[in-house]
Design an enzyme around this catalytic site. Sequence first.
Site, PDB file in Angstrom:
ATOM      1  N   SER A 131       2.080  -4.920  -8.277  1.00  0.00           N
ATOM      2  CA  SER A 131       3.438  -5.068  -8.812  1.00  0.00           C
ATOM      3  C   SER A 131       4.443  -5.027  -7.676  1.00  0.00           C
ATOM      4  CB  SER A 131       3.716  -3.928  -9.798  1.00  0.00           C
ATOM      5  OG  SER A 131       5.087  -3.812 -10.105  1.00  0.00           O
ATOM      6  N   TYR A 155       5.136   5.796 -11.283  1.00  0.00           N
ATOM      7  CA  TYR A 155       4.570   4.464 -11.505  1.00  0.00           C
ATOM      8  C   TYR A 155       4.486   3.687 -10.204  1.00  0.00           C
ATOM      9  CZ  TYR A 155       3.705  -0.234 -13.144  1.00  0.00           C
ATOM     10  OH  TYR A 155       3.151  -1.477 -13.329  1.00  0.00           O
TER      11      TYR A 155
END
Length: 337
Positions: A131, A155
């Site tokens: 990501s 995250y």
Amino acid sequence: MQNSFWQGQKVLVTGATGLVGSWLAKNLLANGAQVTALTRDLSPHSEFVLSGLYKQTQIIRGGLESYETVERAISQSECSIIIHLAAQAIVSIAKRSPLLTFESNIRGTYHLLEAARIHRDYVKAVVFASSDKAYGASPALPYLEDMPLAGEQPYEVSKSCGDLICQSYFKSYELPVAIARCGNIYGGGDLNFSRIIPGTIKSLLLGQRPVIRSDGTFIRDYIYVKDTVSAYLGLAEALYKGQCAGEAFNFSPERPVSVLELVSLIQKKMSNKDIKPIIEDIASGEIHSQYLDSSKAHKKLKWQPKFSLEEGLVETIDWYKKLLSYTGESNKAAVLG
């Protein structure tokens, strides 16, 4: 467009019932691949279920946290290609429950890579879905692939770690793994309504004001799910053919927009321009601006996004409208979470 490369290929997809996994499985099946899905749950409203994909795939139930489950999925499927999508992908959940996120996103990744290493006799390519969050905050934008991975929030850290573990497995064991770093992925089938695009569409379909958790100025890339699928499949094919092992690639339409601009565009496409969003301005621990440079993917993989933001949003809105039609208007609120 048909791609003969995938005909008969044995492919393991983790997270196949999620947003990207559903469309990825659909594409693979349409091209003649034999798909095995490693999944924890089957949501009745997911594209994977609604399209009947579950009837065409071998399904292995279980979580990434169990090495035995992951190894069994690889061994049982005898897969030549693994596309690793499964993750706890909600930033707010990661902030609230970091342990669950680290277990899934970090432990799950090294379990999968280790099992792939053990079965190198038939595993020829592993694509890891990283990501833009793996980069962490940076004063220099857009992100380039050679920038350091410096996640700070749970995250972000989970994606930085997974990314680095993949690089370690390539450098230490020559495992044929490559890394895909995408911006915010959207499309029909995203049932996480805390995200801005499905959340805004849901609110407008219910006649409610969309809710923006930030101040609306946060800037992001938004990549349509079908363009994401083409990116993952193109990377997997190149990897299988002996190219790109150990490399990372950014995938983005290279059109960053603010949250307010995005919500306004959705309202325009849904003819709900008069409904004013609620700006809560309560988001914390999130990076303000993130967007990617995809020049490397253009040059080395010949990848180009086929959908503009407007085109992707039109298809996405239509998907949610069809979901309501499929389930019945009387169940509208329940169907949309």
